[in-house]
Design a protein around this motif. Structure first.
Motif, PDB file in Angstrom:
ATOM      1  N   SER A  74      17.758  -3.467   6.011  1.00  0.00           N
ATOM      2  CA  SER A  74      19.085  -2.784   5.881  1.00  0.00           C
ATOM      3  C   SER A  74      18.592  -1.374   6.005  1.00  0.00           C
ATOM      4  CB  SER A  74      19.646  -2.907   4.417  1.00  0.00           C
ATOM      5  OG  SER A  74      18.934  -2.484   3.359  1.00  0.00           O
ATOM      6  N   PRO A  75      19.566  -0.578   6.555  1.00  0.00           N
ATOM      7  CA  PRO A  75      19.277   0.823   6.595  1.00  0.00           C
ATOM      8  C   PRO A  75      18.686   1.472   5.499  1.00  0.00           C
ATOM      9  CG  PRO A  75      21.151   0.420   7.979  1.00  0.00           C
ATOM     10  CD  PRO A  75      21.061  -0.721   7.124  1.00  0.00           C
ATOM     11  N   GLU A  76      19.237   1.134   4.193  1.00  0.00           N
ATOM     12  CA  GLU A  76      18.917   1.631   3.094  1.00  0.00           C
ATOM     13  C   GLU A  76      17.461   1.274   2.458  1.00  0.00           C
ATOM     14  OE1 GLU A  76      18.631   2.353  -1.311  1.00  0.00           O
ATOM     15  OE2 GLU A  76      18.783   0.335  -0.750  1.00  0.00           O
ATOM     16  N   TYR A  77      17.221   0.206   2.625  1.00  0.00           N
ATOM     17  CA  TYR A  77      15.929  -0.434   2.562  1.00  0.00           C
ATOM     18  C   TYR A  77      14.720   0.197   3.596  1.00  0.00           C
ATOM     19  CZ  TYR A  77      11.566  -3.259   2.142  1.00  0.00           C
ATOM     20  OH  TYR A  77      10.372  -3.548   1.891  1.00  0.00           O
ATOM     21  N   ALA A  78      15.307   0.357   4.881  1.00  0.00           N
ATOM     22  CA  ALA A  78      14.257   0.960   5.496  1.00  0.00           C
ATOM     23  C   ALA A  78      13.775   2.420   5.275  1.00  0.00           C
ATOM     24  CB  ALA A  78      15.019   1.047   7.061  1.00  0.00           C
ATOM     25  N   ARG A  79      14.683   3.220   4.689  1.00  0.00           N
ATOM     26  CA  ARG A  79      14.435   4.552   4.295  1.00  0.00           C
ATOM     27  C   ARG A  79      13.611   4.433   2.945  1.00  0.00           C
ATOM     28  NH1 ARG A  79      19.866   5.478   6.178  1.00  0.00           N
ATOM     29  NH2 ARG A  79      20.694   4.951   4.106  1.00  0.00           N
ATOM     30  N   ARG A  80      13.932   3.358   2.004  1.00  0.00           N
ATOM     31  CA  ARG A  80      13.043   3.197   1.010  1.00  0.00           C
ATOM     32  C   ARG A  80      11.710   2.901   1.171  1.00  0.00           C
ATOM     33  NH1 ARG A  80      14.053  -0.507  -2.964  1.00  0.00           N
ATOM     34  NH2 ARG A  80      15.630  -1.500  -1.661  1.00  0.00           N
ATOM     35  N   ALA A  81      11.606   1.913   2.204  1.00  0.00           N
ATOM     36  CA  ALA A  81      10.158   1.438   2.384  1.00  0.00           C
ATOM     37  C   ALA A  81       9.375   2.350   3.195  1.00  0.00           C
ATOM     38  CB  ALA A  81      10.426   0.415   3.545  1.00  0.00           C
ATOM     39  N   LEU A  82       9.860   3.294   3.956  1.00  0.00           N
ATOM     40  CA  LEU A  82       9.083   4.212   4.457  1.00  0.00           C
ATOM     41  C   LEU A  82       8.697   5.291   3.337  1.00  0.00           C
ATOM     42  CD1 LEU A  82      10.996   4.918   7.844  1.00  0.00           C
ATOM     43  CD2 LEU A  82       8.954   3.504   7.314  1.00  0.00           C
ATOM     44  N   ALA A  83       9.385   5.826   2.626  1.00  0.00           N
ATOM     45  CA  ALA A  83       9.330   6.686   1.556  1.00  0.00           C
ATOM     46  C   ALA A  83       8.018   6.028   0.597  1.00  0.00           C
ATOM     47  CB  ALA A  83      10.605   7.013   0.737  1.00  0.00           C
ATOM     48  N   HIS A  84       8.202   4.805   0.446  1.00  0.00           N
ATOM     49  CA  HIS A  84       7.317   4.113  -0.480  1.00  0.00           C
ATOM     50  C   HIS A  84       5.696   3.924   0.000  1.00  0.00           C
ATOM     51  CE1 HIS A  84       6.793   1.044  -3.565  1.00  0.00           C
ATOM     52  NE2 HIS A  84       5.778   0.497  -2.871  1.00  0.00           N
ATOM     53  N   CYS A  85       5.692   4.001   1.543  1.00  0.00           N
ATOM     54  CA  CYS A  85       4.644   4.033   2.273  1.00  0.00           C
ATOM     55  C   CYS A  85       3.795   5.483   1.878  1.00  0.00           C
ATOM     56  CB  CYS A  85       4.755   3.976   3.799  1.00  0.00           C
ATOM     57  SG  CYS A  85       5.074   2.602   4.489  1.00  0.00           S
ATOM     58  N   VAL A  86       4.643   6.495   2.005  1.00  0.00           N
ATOM     59  CA  VAL A  86       4.141   7.886   1.611  1.00  0.00           C
ATOM     60  C   VAL A  86       3.518   7.694   0.181  1.00  0.00           C
ATOM     61  CG1 VAL A  86       4.675  10.236   1.201  1.00  0.00           C
ATOM     62  CG2 VAL A  86       5.571   9.118   3.229  1.00  0.00           C
ATOM     63  N   GLN A  87       4.461   7.227  -0.875  1.00  0.00           N
ATOM     64  CA  GLN A  87       3.849   7.353  -2.020  1.00  0.00           C
ATOM     65  C   GLN A  87       2.693   6.346  -2.392  1.00  0.00           C
ATOM     66  OE1 GLN A  87       7.555   5.833  -3.636  1.00  0.00           O
ATOM     67  NE2 GLN A  87       8.609   7.844  -4.097  1.00  0.00           N
ATOM     68  N   ALA A  88       2.525   5.283  -1.733  1.00  0.00           N
ATOM     69  CA  ALA A  88       1.512   4.223  -1.770  1.00  0.00           C
ATOM     70  C   ALA A  88       0.113   4.917  -1.438  1.00  0.00           C
ATOM     71  CB  ALA A  88       1.796   3.027  -1.172  1.00  0.00           C
ATOM     72  N   ALA A  89       0.224   5.650  -0.261  1.00  0.00           N
ATOM     73  CA  ALA A  89      -0.626   6.452   0.229  1.00  0.00           C
ATOM     74  C   ALA A  89      -1.310   7.431  -0.483  1.00  0.00           C
ATOM     75  CB  ALA A  89      -0.538   6.818   1.896  1.00  0.00           C
ATOM     76  N   ARG A  90      -0.373   8.366  -1.068  1.00  0.00           N
ATOM     77  CA  ARG A  90      -0.957   9.268  -2.132  1.00  0.00           C
ATOM     78  C   ARG A  90      -1.423   8.622  -3.275  1.00  0.00           C
ATOM     79  NH1 ARG A  90       4.362  11.819  -3.059  1.00  0.00           N
ATOM     80  NH2 ARG A  90       3.888  12.812  -1.157  1.00  0.00           N
ATOM     81  N   SER A  91      -1.002   7.361  -3.620  1.00  0.00           N
ATOM     82  CA  SER A  91      -1.668   6.590  -4.715  1.00  0.00           C
ATOM     83  C   SER A  91      -3.217   6.212  -4.553  1.00  0.00           C
ATOM     84  CB  SER A  91      -1.002   5.444  -5.338  1.00  0.00           C
ATOM     85  OG  SER A  91      -1.783   4.547  -5.962  1.00  0.00           O
ATOM     86  N   LEU A  92      -3.206   5.925  -3.390  1.00  0.00           N
ATOM     87  CA  LEU A  92      -4.643   5.572  -2.485  1.00  0.00           C
ATOM     88  C   LEU A  92      -5.679   6.771  -2.846  1.00  0.00           C
ATOM     89  CD1 LEU A  92      -5.610   2.635  -1.945  1.00  0.00           C
ATOM     90  CD2 LEU A  92      -4.859   3.197   0.534  1.00  0.00           C
ATOM     91  N   ALA A  93      -4.927   7.753  -2.135  1.00  0.00           N
ATOM     92  CA  ALA A  93      -6.017   9.084  -2.258  1.00  0.00           C
ATOM     93  C   ALA A  93      -6.121   9.551  -3.697  1.00  0.00           C
ATOM     94  CB  ALA A  93      -5.042  10.095  -1.208  1.00  0.00           C
ATOM     95  N   ASP A  94      -5.203   9.428  -4.512  1.00  0.00           N
ATOM     96  CA  ASP A  94      -5.719  10.127  -5.979  1.00  0.00           C
ATOM     97  C   ASP A  94      -6.309   9.043  -6.609  1.00  0.00           C
ATOM     98  OD1 ASP A  94      -3.899  11.937  -5.117  1.00  0.00           O
ATOM     99  OD2 ASP A  94      -2.150  11.274  -6.334  1.00  0.00           O
ATOM    100  N   ASN A  95      -6.248   7.816  -6.675  1.00  0.00           N
ATOM    101  CA  ASN A  95      -6.926   6.778  -7.328  1.00  0.00           C
ATOM    102  C   ASN A  95      -7.659   5.672  -6.596  1.00  0.00           C
ATOM    103  OD1 ASN A  95      -5.700   7.811  -9.994  1.00  0.00           O
ATOM    104  ND2 ASN A  95      -4.064   7.112  -9.072  1.00  0.00           N
ATOM    105  N   PRO A  96      -8.743   6.204  -5.722  1.00  0.00           N
ATOM    106  CA  PRO A  96      -9.385   5.101  -4.800  1.00  0.00           C
ATOM    107  C   PRO A  96      -9.989   4.023  -5.422  1.00  0.00           C
ATOM    108  CG  PRO A  96     -10.630   7.100  -4.955  1.00  0.00           C
ATOM    109  CD  PRO A  96      -9.434   7.413  -5.556  1.00  0.00           C
ATOM    110  N   GLU A  97     -10.360   4.141  -6.717  1.00  0.00           N
ATOM    111  CA  GLU A  97     -10.941   2.917  -7.551  1.00  0.00           C
ATOM    112  C   GLU A  97     -10.016   2.276  -8.318  1.00  0.00           C
ATOM    113  OE1 GLU A  97     -14.909   3.504  -8.627  1.00  0.00           O
ATOM    114  OE2 GLU A  97     -15.075   5.491  -8.188  1.00  0.00           O
TER     115      GLU A  97
END
Length: 335
Positions: A312-335
């Motif tokens: 759905s368009p709403e989920y697609a927008r949330r999924a893309l925003a979620h990718c950005v947040q997950a990448a930030r989590s990976l960078a901030d806490n790699p272990e």
């Protein structure tokens, strides 16, 4: 090691397709979600010519395809379907250009790779192009030429962008294993020799010699080593389909400088865990491979598992925003 392994990639991006049919809305979503790694959206819901095969068929040089009841078939001249595909691509480029005024940074464009194209495009007799080695060579050559023109056009419109070319190869594993069905559906085409597959891919990857190339395959058993030898700078895949059998190939890829585009966010509507939870599997894989945690942010770009056309368009927008947040989590806490 890839010839282009000096390239670094931004931490998150999309795969390619989005739901709906509004080019401006899609461009707004793709550029707004990823400030440092937007992509040219594909909108297959518009119909034939906006689908991934039709869109790429419209880019071919001196080869033309039209829609038949069985799918896309090569013909002698550009018809209504080719014109429609080119028109929609132009509309998408217009919209992207509007939302990237003055943009300087990475920008991803996608096209179907030579083997998925050969598996999907029919010859005049209704059989897949895969059945004819000469037709496969012609297709790869035409695609390479078409991609050169396409990349030049995007460069002209968005001169500050560093272009990243993504080749979509969802049928690659089926081609290598002889699992692509014939027109009758009763038999399958013979497996294509791995060296032939690698050589054609290398030729098409080579059209973007001054920029990085990603190969995307959301099937199990992605041939990481073959893609690296063919010159891919990054491999994009559905992380949920990995098994421990892939460990060695992934470890070698990372150590050789190949970037992993890890598809960790579901491509269709689903409950999303917290961003840290979405990349938990990536951290686990890293530990299992004995790789340095500090490498994680350098080696991994977070994406959805596949295109978002079915969401759905709403989920697609949330999924893309979620990718950005997950990448930030990976960078901030790699272990």
């Amino acid at each position: 090691m890839s010839a282009n392994s000096q390239f670094t990639f931004a931490p998150a991006t999309g795969v390619g397709s989005l739901p709906g049919g509004d080019a401006r809305e899609a461009a707004r979503t793709a550029t707004g979600s990823f400030e440092d790694f937007p992509f040219l959206p594909e909108l297959p819901a518009r119909g034939p010519g906006a689908d991934m095969i039709g869109r790429t068929a419209g880019m071919l040089v001196e080869l033309f395809a039209r829609v038949e009841p069985s799918g896309w078939r090569l013909g002698d001249r550009p018809g209504r379907d080719t014109k429609r595909a080119r028109s929609w691509l132009g509309e998408d480029l217009d919209a992207l250009e509007e939302f990237t005024q003055g943009y300087e940074g990475q920008l991803k464009v996608q096209a179907v790779g030579p083997w998925t194209l050969a598996a999907a495009l029919e010859l005049r007799n209704g059989e897949s192009s895969l059945s004819d080695a000469g037709a496969c060579r012609d297709l790869a050559g035409s695609l390479a030429e078409g991609l050169r023109e396409h990349l030049a056009e995007v460069r002209r419109r968005i001169p500050g962008a560093q272009l990243v070319l993504q080749l979509d190869e969802p049928s690659l594993v089926a081609v290598l294993r002889g699992h692509v069905k014939t027109a009758s559906g009763y038999r399958t085409h013979r497996a294509v020799d791995r060296q032939v597959v690698e050589s054609a891919l290398r030729d098409v990857v080579g059209v973007h010699a001054d920029g990085p190339v990603v190969v995307h395959s959301c099937a199990p058993d992605v041939p990481f080593a073959l893609l690296r030898r063919a010159g891919a700078d990054a491999v994009s895949f559905d992380f949920s389909l990995l098994t421990e059998r892939d460990d060695d190939a992934i470890g070698e890829a990372v150590e050789g400088g190949t970037r992993l585009f890890a598809g960790v966010v579901p491509g269709t509507d689903a409950a999303l865990s917290d961003p840290a939870g979405s990349v938990m599997g990536v951290r686990t894989l890293w530990r299992r491979l004995g790789l340095h945690p500090g490498l994680l942010a350098e080696a991994v770009t977070v994406t959805p598992a596949c295109g978002l056309a079915g969401a759905s368009p709403e989920y697609a927008r949330r999924a893309l925003a979620h990718c950005v947040q997950a990448a930030r989590s990976l960078a901030d806490n790699p272990e």
